[in-house]
Design an enzyme around this catalytic site. Structure first.
Site, PDB file in Angstrom:
ATOM      1  N   ASP A   2      43.187  81.399  11.305  1.00 14.74           N
ATOM      2  CA  ASP A   2      42.077  80.628  10.676  1.00 14.74           C
ATOM      3  C   ASP A   2      41.480  81.618   9.456  1.00 14.74           C
ATOM      4  OD1 ASP A   2      39.887  78.836  10.679  1.00 14.74           O
ATOM      5  OD2 ASP A   2      38.688  80.420  10.929  1.00 14.74           O
ATOM      6  N   GLU A  20      45.969  79.546   7.438  1.00 13.94           N
ATOM      7  CA  GLU A  20      44.994  78.603   6.818  1.00 13.94           C
ATOM      8  C   GLU A  20      44.436  79.348   5.703  1.00 13.94           C
ATOM      9  OE1 GLU A  20      41.003  76.202   6.963  1.00 13.94           O
ATOM     10  OE2 GLU A  20      41.166  78.354   7.578  1.00 13.94           O
TER      11      GLU A  20
END
Length: 527
Positions: free
Chosen positions: A231, A261
């Site tokens: 993340d 990400e």
């Protein structure tokens, strides 16, 4: 076999603690539908306890085991249920990918007096006030865990900054004295985009790095994960994962497939982050935005440019393609929801082409009853099966018209009856004359998605395909379509039909959709 990832959750799932059990129950269904890996949501305790989606990280060692933040379980269930879900995926031959959120912490147990300087939120390099004492929520003592697994307790030294001064009850971005923003982060937004939310972790501070490495070893050992989804990469020092991930791979002797990400529509930024090392894959954010734009342009998007400036074109080996995720769904900060009329075509563009590793969104597969009752994409299970069984061999592209494009897959010797043709349009109905290869000369083909059509492959190895306005068609060799229809009978109450006389509708052909609908009914949700 073609790999397909599933993002195994959406944002607004009911916070009833049943999701890990649901994943375990559906593991074989996923495998049957061609899914080879499931990206599981953050499994650790968040600051909102049993209702936290998992990105408001409080304690990464609490996987639903300790009474903290008002709950023992997480939103998704208990530690034992999480481990059982992973075991069920493994038993079905599916990889389990853990969502790793190490950028920030929320829900501290106590405050500390810290000297900090408020920074301009639009340019975090610029101070807007003199340094002063603030009261920062930076003490994480985890009283409910009592030091089990790790006795590390966090204080202000382990963070760069916070966004709240408890003394004055005032929000802002407060950079601690003696700390500085990481340089290997995104600089395109806000001057320096190190800070995202909560207490911003200084991941390259040696005690913190050592603790996060210790935690990574514990997490892999405790849960037997096959890899990670990372993340908020653009907000973390790039060097952290360049050190952390290879160390774990070396120590565990495993591939540990990882996708990061890095949320940017600029493919140059993605390529720069991957660098020469390329230790992970990245989500193809530029492609997502192209799909969103095509669905929102009322036919004015130039389909020839769909793949221009995308990661799958620049570096297909490290591109994870996707149509939707939990951040793009309605109500989220990055909302960019691909409109329903274009969703089947969007999924065909990531599932039926040879490049990229496609990721299917849970909400598109099962529907989102808590998001305005958004229905599932009816064609999606069939498209997933077409990828699993028929999307092989040389690809021939016909991305040559602003409104109507197509491609074919020739098939190969390792997959019997493989090969397919796809045509789609965002405006008026269209037709394409496309090469499919000499091995198919003289074959009868038929559409399994789209208007009824039965072309014959000519002596030139080409096939004529058509599609309806604002729609797409997918063609298979007739013998492959017959096998597909016969398989449908195993899951459908419909009587057998002769494909040479009558083509099933997309709904009738979705042989695994029957299972998904039954599953949704059992859950009390809409498929």
């Amino acid at each position: 076999m073609n790999g397909t990832m599933l993002q195994g959750f959406s944002w607004y799932l009911d916070a009833d603690g049943t999701h890990w059990r649901r994943i375990a129950e559906d593991a074989q269904l996923f495998a049957d539908n061609g899914i080879t890996a499931v990206w599981l949501p953050p499994a650790y305790k968040g600051s909102a306890g049993g209702v936290d989606v998992g990105y408001g990280v409080y304690d990464t060692y609490d996987l639903g085991e300790f009474d903290q933040k008002g709950s023992v379980r997480t939103k998704y269930g208990t530690k034992e249920e999480y481990q059982a879900a992973i075991n069920a995926l493994h038993d079905a031959g599916v990889q389990a990918l853990g969502d790793i959120v190490l950028d920030h912490r929320l829900g501290a147990d106590a405050t500390e007096e810290v000297t900090a300087q408020e920074m301009d939120s639009r340019n975090r390099e610029n101070p807007i006030a003199a340094p002063r004492q603030i009261q920062a929520w930076t003490r994480f003592t985890f009283p409910g865990r009592h030091g089990k697994y790790s006795d590390f307790q966090w204080d202000w030294n382990d963070f760069h900054a916070v966004d709240w001064d408890e003394a004055t009850k005032r929000s802002g971005i407060y950079l601690f004295s003696g700390k500085h923003w990481s340089e290997q982060v995104d600089h395109r937004d806000n001057g320096n985009y190190d800070y995202l939310m909560g207490a911003d972790v200084d991941e390259m501070y040696e005690p913190v790095y050592n603790e996060l490495l210790k935690w990574g070893r514990w997490y892999l050992t405790a849960c037997d994960l096959d890899g990670f989804r990372l993340d908020a990469c653009k907000h973390m020092d790039r060097q952290f994962y360049l050190d952390w991930l290879p160390t774990l791979r070396y120590e565990f002797g495993r591939e540990l497939f990882t996708v990061g990400e890095y949320w940017s529509p600029d493919v140059g930024e993605l390529e720069s982050y991957l660098g020469q090392e390329k230790i992970m894959s990245l989500f193809d954010v530029p492609l997502h935005y192209h799909l969103f734009a095509a669905s929102s342009s009322f036919g004015d998007f130039d389909l020839r440019t769909l793949f221009e400036g995308t990661l799958v074109s620049a570096d297909s080996w490290h591109a994870v393609t996707f149509v939707e995720n939990h951040d793009t769904q309605p109500g989220q900060a990055l909302q960019s929801f691909v409109q329903s009329w274009f969703k089947p075509a969007a999924y065909a563009l990531i599932l039926l082409r040879q490049d990229g590793y496609p990721c299917v969104f849970y909400g598109d597969l099962f529907g989102m009853p808590n998001d305005g009752n958004i229905p599932a994409v009816r064609e999606l299970p069939l498209l997933m099966e077409l990828r699993q069984r028929f999307a092989y061999g040389q690809q021939y592209d016909y991305l040559d018209d602003p409104d109507t494009i197509g491609w074919t897959r020739e098939g190969d010797a390792d997959h019997g009856m493989a090969g397919l043709a796809v045509i789609l349009t965002d405006r008026n109905g269209g037709r394409k004359h496309m090469y499919i290869g000499p091995n198919h000369t003289g074959e009868h083909w038929c559409s399994v998605i789209g208007p009824e059509d039965f072309p014959i492959v000519g002596d030139d190895g080409c096939i004529d395909c058509t599609c309806a306005p604002g729609s797409m068609s997918v063609y298979l060799p007739e013998r492959a379509a017959e096998v597909l229809a016969n398989d449908t009978i195993r899951y459908s109450r419909d009587a057998p039909r002769d494909l040479t006389k009558e083509l099933p509708t997309p709904e009738e052909a979705l042989h695994l959709a029957e299972k998904f609908e039954e599953k949704a009914e059992d859950d009390g949700t809409e498929a």
